[in-house]
Every structure is written in C-alpha cells, then in structure tokens.
Design an enzyme around this catalytic site. Structure first.
Site, PDB file in Angstrom:
ATOM      1  N   ASP A  96     -13.381 -13.859 -30.889  1.00  0.00           N
ATOM      2  CA  ASP A  96     -12.534 -15.055 -30.849  1.00  0.00           C
ATOM      3  C   ASP A  96     -12.506 -15.576 -29.418  1.00  0.00           C
ATOM      4  OD1 ASP A  96     -10.044 -16.498 -32.453  1.00  0.00           O
ATOM      5  OD2 ASP A  96      -9.661 -16.316 -30.302  1.00  0.00           O
TER       6      ASP A  96
ATOM      7  N   ASP B 103     -13.171 -21.011 -34.034  1.00  0.00           N
ATOM      8  CA  ASP B 103     -13.484 -20.346 -32.769  1.00  0.00           C
ATOM      9  C   ASP B 103     -13.709 -18.856 -32.975  1.00  0.00           C
ATOM     10  OD1 ASP B 103     -10.844 -19.893 -33.471  1.00  0.00           O
ATOM     11  OD2 ASP B 103     -10.137 -19.743 -31.405  1.00  0.00           O
TER      12      ASP B 103
END
Length: 477
Positions: A346, A389
């Site tokens: 992430d 993301d």
C-alpha cells in the site's frame, strides 16, 4: 466506494425521472468523461439528454423513451443497461455503457434514477476493428470458394488458418502446406515485430533455407512499392538485395502481407520452373491476403485479451486475473509440495498525495511504479494492481523468508520514486508491505489473502515497513 467513484473510471449520476433527465447529483470524476464539472452538470443549465448523441436520443432520452420507461417500471422494471454515445463539452464523441437503477419511494413512485456510466470508447473501437477484420476475412473466403480448381489447396489452408489461435499456429500451417501449394519450392514469411524499417523471419519451407534472418524495407522492391514484385529470369531481372546474388538464383515473388494498406509482413516465394508466373502470382497474392487478415485478427484478439487482464494505467495484471492465478498457483503448489508467497503493498499517504499534487501527477507516478514493479519481479511472478493504491505480487515457489527479503528490497526501491508537480514541487513516496505464504499462514486463496491483508494493516499503522503475517517482525525505516 468514495475513492472508486472519485478516481475510478465509473461515473455516477442521479437523474430526475422527468423530460430531459435533469441531473441532481454527479460524482467528481464526471468531468473526465463529459468535460463538465459536477457543479455544471447539477446546475440545471444542462440536462442529461443534451449530452446524449442526437442519433441515440430517440431510444435513450426522448419523450417517447420516457413513456416507454414508465410502462416498463409499472410492469416491475428495476434496472436497465445499454450502450450509447455521448458528446462531451469539447465536442468529442464517446461510447459509454450505462447501468441505471430505478429508485422508488414507499408508495411505489419513482424517486430518481441512479446511473453508473463507464467510458467504453477504446473497447468499441477495438471491437469495431475486429469486426471489420472478420468481415474482410469472410468476404475473402466467399470469393475464394468461387475460384478455379487450382486453388483447392488454398481453401484447405484457409480453413486451417481461420481456426489458428496464435500467430505461431499459422507458421505450422504454412510449413506443412506451402510446399505442396508451390510444388516443393522454398519460401519464407517475414513479419514486423515493432521495428518500423525491418521484418523478421518467422517460418520457412522447402529445401533451400539460406534466407536472411531479417529483411530491411529498403532491401525489397515489393515492400518499397507496397505491391508484388516479380523477379523472372526470362524477363525481369531486378533482384532484391535480400535475395542471394548467385548466377543460378531462381525466379521468385515478393508479396507484401498487408492489412488496410499497412505492410505487416512479406511472403517471399521461389517459383516452380517452367510454369507461368501469373498463375503462381495469383496464388501467392491470395495466400498473402489471407495471412494478413488472419494475423491481424489474431493480434486484435490478443490485444482484447491483454486489455481484459491488465490495469491500463500501470500495465500490471488486474484483480480478476490475480484471483484466477492465485487459485491455480495454490493448486499446483499443493501437488508439487511447494510454497507460494504473497506480498501486498500500500502506498503511504496516497490520499494526501492526490490532494497535494493532483490526480494527473499521481497517475504519472503510478505508471512509473507499475513499470518499476514489472521490472522488479522474476519471470513467472505475478504483479497485480489490487485496488487504487494497493498492489499484490504472487511469488510461486518462494518461501516466506525469500518473500520477506524481496519485500524489503521492494520497499527500498519504492522510495526512489517521487510525485512531481508542474511548479517543481516533489515528494518521494514510501510503502507499507504485508507478507504471507502458503502453507505457513493459510491453505486456501481466501484465507491467504486475509492473512496478507492483516499483515498489511499492521504495516500501515507504522508506515514504510514490512510485516510478516501473524508476526511482529518488521523493519522500520
């Protein structure tokens, strides 16, 4: 969900169920599709009917269409979907897929319509090209069936080429059948491979196999003129530079393989001696025409498949492909008694980056990240974009210790990337990473994903770190 509809490809609109379909609510990403901001769309000055292409309005947003919708809703309709064109603020025409839900009030009356709209212009264009290529191929086959008996073998080859799934399949067909078509005389097929001035040898047949591995466009009279070139020892002796300059060089044909006026290859065929050249020229040109259509058709199918499996921004595999691959790799690992490791990554402070630098600049960084990740993994590893993301890499055969080391290396590489704005402002990024493995942490795909997600969740509370599933081990920058 907010991130999906703010940054993703799906535009959400809420319309009044009234003539012209006035827009009440529009998601922030509407401007990317329509050219109008959400404020402009909901101002009352623009109706959704005004955005629909005039040729599609009768079936989508006309008063008659509204009446038909009322009848269907009365009959129990709760949703509808379809494809049509819209005209954006700058006049550009785009194809969209629209899935609309009917929202009713407690009395059964329509409160509003909520639509989920996806830009499918690229898909429609590729499908149109594919349909066009298929239609050309069909027309050619119909014409071929009317030719004389000397082309019967070409018909057989055509049938085989049409069921080829890969370009390599067409090579096998040519290698087996071309010698019979041209009385055992040697020949070769060259195809383009991304280099504009050169074609590469793909398959050759017959006894003579001294063909050059590549042909420059400038070395072939046929390619330079984009038409068949005949070198007949009895009449025309203008020899191409890619052909052996020997006194006994036989007569030959160079036939460009083209699609819609663009040369994608070259069929070079030595002619049988003592035969009329025009007979073999017609046959070679027919074969080259069919090869062009078939190869273009296959390449278009491969393009469609690639689009279906990859994230367009990063070039990484998408979530659908990842889920299929993970199930497959775990099944193979169970049979072979081998590990499978996952890392889930992430990008830290992603929302803040979008706010500070804007989506276009962050998208540039994401594209570079995808390029970096594709170069980072081994052949056989599967890098995917898991969400906005979030990214996931499947490492078949890698134990968890090796995956942890790779995750740490990846964490360090991520820090070399930066988001930059037009005014020179820049920010280097970092990533939080979770690591899990089969069979240590889980024995099925769903459980393994939960394990690596939990490890990532722990890493995100620290930022710029790697966490093993069900472990407190970490390396903090």
């Amino acid at each position: 969900e907010q991130r999906l509809f703010a940054e993703g490809p799906i535009v959400v609109l809420r319309w009044k169920f009234a003539p012209g379909y006035p827009v009440e609510i529009a998601s922030d990403n509407a401007a990317q599709l329509f050219g109008y901001t959400s404020a402009e769309l909901t101002s009352g000055a623009i109706r959704y009917a005004d955005l629909v292409h005039e040729e599609d309005r009768p079936r989508i947003t006309s008063d008659q269409a509204l009446d038909r919708a009322r009848e269907k809703i009365s009959a129990g309709l709760t949703s509808t979907e379809g494809d049509y064109r819209i005209v954006s603020k700058d006049g550009a025409i785009r194809w969209v897929h629209d899935y609309t839900r009917v929202i009713l009030d407690p009395h059964g009356d329509v409160r509003y319509l909520q639509g989920y709209i996806l830009d499918i212009t690229d898909r429609v264009q590729v499908e149109s090209e594919l349909l066009h290529a298929n239609q050309q191929l069909k027309n050619w086959v119909e014409e071929l069936e009317q030719r004389n008996a000397s082309a019967n073998l070409l018909n057989s080859i055509g049938d085989l080429l049409q069921i080829c799934n890969t370009v390599e399949d067409t090579f096998s067909v040519l290698e087996q059948y071309a010698p019979h078509m041209f009385k055992g005389q040697p020949g070769v097929l060259y195809l383009s491979d991304g280099q504009p001035d050169q074609l590469d040898l793909c398959v050759q047949w017959g006894e003579r196999k001294d063909n050059k591995p590549a042909v420059l466009i400038s070395d072939c009279w046929g390619l330079r003129r984009s038409r068949t070139h005949l070198m007949d020892n009895n009449t025309v002796k203008l020899r191409c530079r890619h052909v052996s300059d020997l006194p006994d060089t036989p007569s030959y044909l160079c036939v460009p393989v083209s699609v819609q006026g663009k040369n994608i290859g070259l069929l070079h065929q030595v002619l049988p001696s003592g035969s009329a050249s025009d007979q073999w020229q017609q046959l070679a040109e027919a074969l080259a025409e069919q090869l062009g259509l078939v190869i273009a058709n296959i390449r278009l199918r491969e393009t469609l498949r690639e689009q279906a499996l990859h994230d367009p921004l990063t070039g990484l595999y998408n979530r659908y492909f990842m889920e299929e691959s993970l199930e497959r790799e775990l099944a193979q690992a169970e049979r072979a008694q081998q590990p499978v490791s996952l890392i889930m990554l992430d990008l830290d402070h992603f929302k803040t980056l979008n706010t500070r630098f804007g989506h276009p600049n962050v998208d540039v960084m994401l594209a570079k990240f995808g390029e970096m990740l594709r170069g980072f993994v081994r052949q056989g590893d599967i890098p995917c974009r898991y969400g906005g993301d979030e990214f996931l890499v499947i490492f078949p055969g890698a134990p968890i210790e090796a995956a942890f080391k790779r995750a740490e290396q990846l964490r360090q590489q991520v820090k070399l990337l930066a988001v930059r704005s037009e005014n020179g402002d820049e920010k280097h990024i970092s990533a939080s990473i979770g690591v899990a493995a089969y069979p240590e942490n889980a024995t099925n795909a769903a459980a393994l994903l939960r394990a690596v997600d939990a490890a990532l969740y722990q890493a995100k509370t620290i930022h710029d770190t790697v966490i093993l599933a069900e472990s407190s081990d970490s390396i903090v920058a």
